[in-house]
Structure formats: structure tokens, C-alpha cells
Design a protein around this motif. Sequence first.
Motif, PDB file in Angstrom:
ATOM      1  N   GLN A 131       0.853  -1.183   0.000  1.00 32.85           N
ATOM      2  CA  GLN A 131       0.000   0.000   0.000  1.00 32.85           C
ATOM      3  C   GLN A 131       0.892   1.237   0.000  1.00 32.85           C
ATOM      4  OE1 GLN A 131      -2.402  -0.513   3.513  1.00 32.85           O
ATOM      5  NE2 GLN A 131      -4.039  -1.512   2.375  1.00 32.85           N
ATOM      6  N   ILE A 132       0.551   2.200  -0.852  1.00 33.33           N
ATOM      7  CA  ILE A 132       1.310   3.442  -0.932  1.00 33.33           C
ATOM      8  C   ILE A 132       0.374   4.618  -0.673  1.00 33.33           C
ATOM      9  CG2 ILE A 132       2.570   5.012  -2.461  1.00 33.33           C
ATOM     10  CD1 ILE A 132       3.754   2.654  -3.852  1.00 33.33           C
ATOM     11  N   LYS A 133       0.768   5.465   0.248  1.00 33.40           N
ATOM     12  CA  LYS A 133       0.036   6.696   0.518  1.00 33.40           C
ATOM     13  C   LYS A 133       0.542   7.760  -0.449  1.00 33.40           C
ATOM     14  CE  LYS A 133      -2.728   9.095   3.399  1.00 33.40           C
ATOM     15  NZ  LYS A 133      -4.074   8.717   3.797  1.00 33.40           N
ATOM     16  N   VAL A 134      -0.352   8.289  -1.278  1.00 35.60           N
ATOM     17  CA  VAL A 134       0.042   9.252  -2.307  1.00 35.60           C
ATOM     18  C   VAL A 134       0.163  10.654  -1.701  1.00 35.60           C
ATOM     19  CG1 VAL A 134      -0.556  10.272  -4.535  1.00 35.60           C
ATOM     20  CG2 VAL A 134      -1.110   7.865  -4.067  1.00 35.60           C
ATOM     21  N   ARG A 135       1.366  11.205  -1.798  1.00 29.31           N
ATOM     22  CA  ARG A 135       1.609  12.559  -1.303  1.00 29.31           C
ATOM     23  C   ARG A 135       1.388  13.578  -2.428  1.00 29.31           C
ATOM     24  NH1 ARG A 135       6.018   9.570  -0.021  1.00 29.31           N
ATOM     25  NH2 ARG A 135       7.260  10.753  -1.540  1.00 29.31           N
ATOM     26  N   LYS A 136       1.326  14.854  -2.074  1.00 27.13           N
ATOM     27  CA  LYS A 136       1.095  15.918  -3.065  1.00 27.13           C
ATOM     28  C   LYS A 136       2.226  15.994  -4.087  1.00 27.13           C
ATOM     29  CE  LYS A 136      -1.837  18.970  -0.282  1.00 27.13           C
ATOM     30  NZ  LYS A 136      -1.991  20.325   0.300  1.00 27.13           N
ATOM     31  N   ASN A 137       3.468  15.753  -3.632  1.00 26.59           N
ATOM     32  CA  ASN A 137       4.613  15.856  -4.530  1.00 26.59           C
ATOM     33  C   ASN A 137       4.974  14.522  -5.184  1.00 26.59           C
ATOM     34  OD1 ASN A 137       5.550  14.607  -2.215  1.00 26.59           O
ATOM     35  ND2 ASN A 137       7.588  15.533  -2.349  1.00 26.59           N
ATOM     36  N   SER A 138       4.095  13.517  -5.003  1.00 20.04           N
ATOM     37  CA  SER A 138       4.360  12.199  -5.570  1.00 20.04           C
ATOM     38  C   SER A 138       4.220  12.224  -7.087  1.00 20.04           C
ATOM     39  CB  SER A 138       3.398  11.167  -4.981  1.00 20.04           C
ATOM     40  OG  SER A 138       3.524   9.926  -5.652  1.00 20.04           O
ATOM     41  N   TRP A 139       5.031  11.438  -7.750  1.00 19.97           N
ATOM     42  CA  TRP A 139       4.949  11.297  -9.215  1.00 19.97           C
ATOM     43  C   TRP A 139       3.592  10.729  -9.633  1.00 19.97           C
ATOM     44  CZ3 TRP A 139       4.691   6.802 -12.306  1.00 19.97           C
ATOM     45  CH2 TRP A 139       4.928   6.998 -13.676  1.00 19.97           C
ATOM     46  N   LEU A 140       2.950  10.011  -8.744  1.00 18.90           N
ATOM     47  CA  LEU A 140       1.650   9.388  -9.033  1.00 18.90           C
ATOM     48  C   LEU A 140       0.486  10.373  -8.957  1.00 18.90           C
ATOM     49  CD1 LEU A 140       2.228   6.297  -6.726  1.00 18.90           C
ATOM     50  CD2 LEU A 140       2.295   6.227  -9.214  1.00 18.90           C
ATOM     51  N   SER A 141       0.684  11.463  -8.256  1.00 16.17           N
ATOM     52  CA  SER A 141      -0.416  12.369  -7.905  1.00 16.17           C
ATOM     53  C   SER A 141      -1.017  13.090  -9.117  1.00 16.17           C
ATOM     54  CB  SER A 141       0.089  13.403  -6.898  1.00 16.17           C
ATOM     55  OG  SER A 141      -0.924  14.313  -6.562  1.00 16.17           O
ATOM     56  N   ASN A 142      -2.365  13.140  -9.141  1.00 19.27           N
ATOM     57  CA  ASN A 142      -3.145  13.877 -10.149  1.00 19.27           C
ATOM     58  C   ASN A 142      -2.914  13.378 -11.575  1.00 19.27           C
ATOM     59  OD1 ASN A 142      -4.514  15.774  -8.386  1.00 19.27           O
ATOM     60  ND2 ASN A 142      -2.513  16.736  -8.098  1.00 19.27           N
ATOM     61  N   LYS A 143      -2.682  12.089 -11.710  1.00 11.62           N
ATOM     62  CA  LYS A 143      -2.561  11.480 -13.031  1.00 11.62           C
ATOM     63  C   LYS A 143      -3.495  10.276 -13.114  1.00 11.62           C
ATOM     64  CE  LYS A 143       2.338  12.617 -13.659  1.00 11.62           C
ATOM     65  NZ  LYS A 143       3.694  12.034 -13.806  1.00 11.62           N
ATOM     66  N   THR A 144      -3.971  10.008 -14.334  1.00 12.92           N
ATOM     67  CA  THR A 144      -4.784   8.811 -14.526  1.00 12.92           C
ATOM     68  C   THR A 144      -3.859   7.601 -14.637  1.00 12.92           C
ATOM     69  OG1 THR A 144      -4.789   8.952 -16.946  1.00 12.92           O
ATOM     70  CG2 THR A 144      -6.525  10.153 -15.757  1.00 12.92           C
ATOM     71  N   LEU A 145      -4.424   6.440 -14.432  1.00  9.68           N
ATOM     72  CA  LEU A 145      -3.624   5.217 -14.550  1.00  9.68           C
ATOM     73  C   LEU A 145      -3.125   5.030 -15.977  1.00  9.68           C
ATOM     74  CD1 LEU A 145      -5.682   2.709 -12.360  1.00  9.68           C
ATOM     75  CD2 LEU A 145      -3.638   3.988 -11.750  1.00  9.68           C
ATOM     76  N   ARG A 146      -3.899   5.502 -16.944  1.00  2.88           N
ATOM     77  CA  ARG A 146      -3.453   5.412 -18.340  1.00  2.88           C
ATOM     78  C   ARG A 146      -2.220   6.298 -18.576  1.00  2.88           C
ATOM     79  NH1 ARG A 146      -7.964   5.978 -20.326  1.00  2.88           N
ATOM     80  NH2 ARG A 146      -8.408   3.814 -20.857  1.00  2.88           N
ATOM     81  N   GLU A 147      -2.192   7.447 -17.948  1.00  3.32           N
ATOM     82  CA  GLU A 147      -1.037   8.344 -18.073  1.00  3.32           C
ATOM     83  C   GLU A 147       0.187   7.771 -17.364  1.00  3.32           C
ATOM     84  OE1 GLU A 147      -3.168  12.753 -18.289  1.00  3.32           O
ATOM     85  OE2 GLU A 147      -2.867  11.790 -16.344  1.00  3.32           O
ATOM     86  N   LEU A 148      -0.029   7.139 -16.246  1.00  2.00           N
ATOM     87  CA  LEU A 148       1.082   6.606 -15.461  1.00  2.00           C
ATOM     88  C   LEU A 148       1.753   5.405 -16.141  1.00  2.00           C
ATOM     89  CD1 LEU A 148      -0.498   6.802 -11.893  1.00  2.00           C
ATOM     90  CD2 LEU A 148       1.371   8.203 -12.781  1.00  2.00           C
ATOM     91  N   GLN A 149       0.953   4.597 -16.833  1.00  2.00           N
ATOM     92  CA  GLN A 149       1.466   3.412 -17.534  1.00  2.00           C
ATOM     93  C   GLN A 149       2.294   2.504 -16.600  1.00  2.00           C
ATOM     94  OE1 GLN A 149       3.555   5.268 -20.884  1.00  2.00           O
ATOM     95  NE2 GLN A 149       1.812   4.775 -22.191  1.00  2.00           N
ATOM     96  N   LEU A 150       1.729   2.267 -15.436  1.00  2.00           N
ATOM     97  CA  LEU A 150       2.427   1.417 -14.464  1.00  2.00           C
ATOM     98  C   LEU A 150       2.552  -0.025 -14.940  1.00  2.00           C
ATOM     99  CD1 LEU A 150       0.879   2.723 -11.113  1.00  2.00           C
ATOM    100  CD2 LEU A 150       3.119   3.246 -12.086  1.00  2.00           C
TER     101      LEU A 150
END
Length: 232
Positions: A131-150
Motif C-alpha cells: 500500500q502506498i500513501k500518495v503525497r502531493k509531490n508524488s509522481w503518481l499524484s493527479n494522473k490517470t492510470l493510463r497516463e502513469l502506464q504502471l
Amino acid sequence: MTGLSRDVAAFQAQSAFSGTGFTTSESEYVVSHPVRRKIIRILIFLGSAGITSAIATLVLTFIGKSAEEAKQNFILLLGGLLALYLFVRSKWIDRMMRKIIRKLLNKFFPSLKIYDYNQLLGISKGYSIAQIKVRKNSWLSNKTLRELQLDKEGVLVLGIYRKVGEKEVYLGAPSGDTKILPGDLIVLYGPEEIILNLSKRVKGIKGKIEHEEAVEKAKIRAMQEEMELKGE
């Protein structure tokens, strides 16, 4: 039937049935599960009763008998032990008993069909759930999963916990259009090293470079796994 490997299940069952109480990290793993703990408790009870009966039978076999009768009983006892040994070692008997036991358990105790997720998800093979808590400065923040391409990094998003007012809402198997928001708690599955990196990855050029490096590692890992499947 409860998800353990055959070797681990056999060792722990024999340990419980014989009353040796052999302690390993595997035994702690077994008793931490309610269904497995119930099975172990039954085996301990049956084993205790069996040992008591065996001792009583053995004593009665030779008490009050003549030398000739004792000799005959001793030969019968050895013959019975040999037959029992051959019965236990027979692969055909083993296969038949497994089929019968599996059918009976499926019919009368369907709740016993529980999976060992550590084994199923390859936790011991370098993969992990976190489990990851998403911070404001996280690379994951405010992006869709399609944009992230995890998925290109070999990471799957299993679910998202999000605070909505006073309630915590869970979104399982989110789609590509789902946006990750600051404060979200995301559940990830993938290589342990990549997930650890994701938890620390921040916005900006550095985060983009780390993503590209992780994608390259995923390609190499996929090639290695494919070679292993082919036996190369």
C-alpha cells in the motif's frame, strides 16, 4: 486444500499427529490461519488418542500369553506394521485417498477451499503487494492510470482507498481513466524493488527518468521469465 504446498502440509500434519510439536517458521504460518489451526487441533487430538490406543493394544497383546502365543502375536504385529508401511508408501493408494478426501471436503466443508495468496502471487519470487500513501509531490499524484502506464513497469493497481467526506471508499480493479489523487491509499502488485521505488518517486524530470528506467527493467525481467518458461 487450504493452499499450502504438499511438503509443508505433510510435515506439519505428521508433526501434529505424532505429538512432536516440531517448531518452525512454517508452523507459525500454519496456526495463524483459522481453518488450518482447526485441522491441526483435530490431528493433535486424534494422534493422542491413537498413541494411547496403540500402547494399550501392545501391552494387552503380550500380557497373560504363553511364549508360543506371544511369538505368534509378535509376528502378526510385525506383519501388520509392514502392511501399514507398504500401504502408506503406495503411490496408487495415495492418489486414491487424495481424490476421496478432496471430494468429501468439497462436499461437506466447502469453506476449506482457501487459497494461499503468498504462494499464488509469487511473494517468494520477488513480487510483492504493498500500500502506498500518495503525497502531493508524488509522481503518481493527479494522473490517470493510463497516463502513469504502471503496467509497463510490471506493476498492477489492485485497488484504491479514498476518503470521501467522513467515509473511506474502496475502488477495486480501477480502470485506466481513474485518476490518482493526493491522500489516496493505493494497493499495488508487482516487483518489490519497483514498488519501493514508486513509494519514493517524486514529480519532475527525475520521476520521469525513474519511470523510463523501470520500464526498461520490466522488459529485461519479462525476457528472463520467458526464457525460464522455455527452459533455456
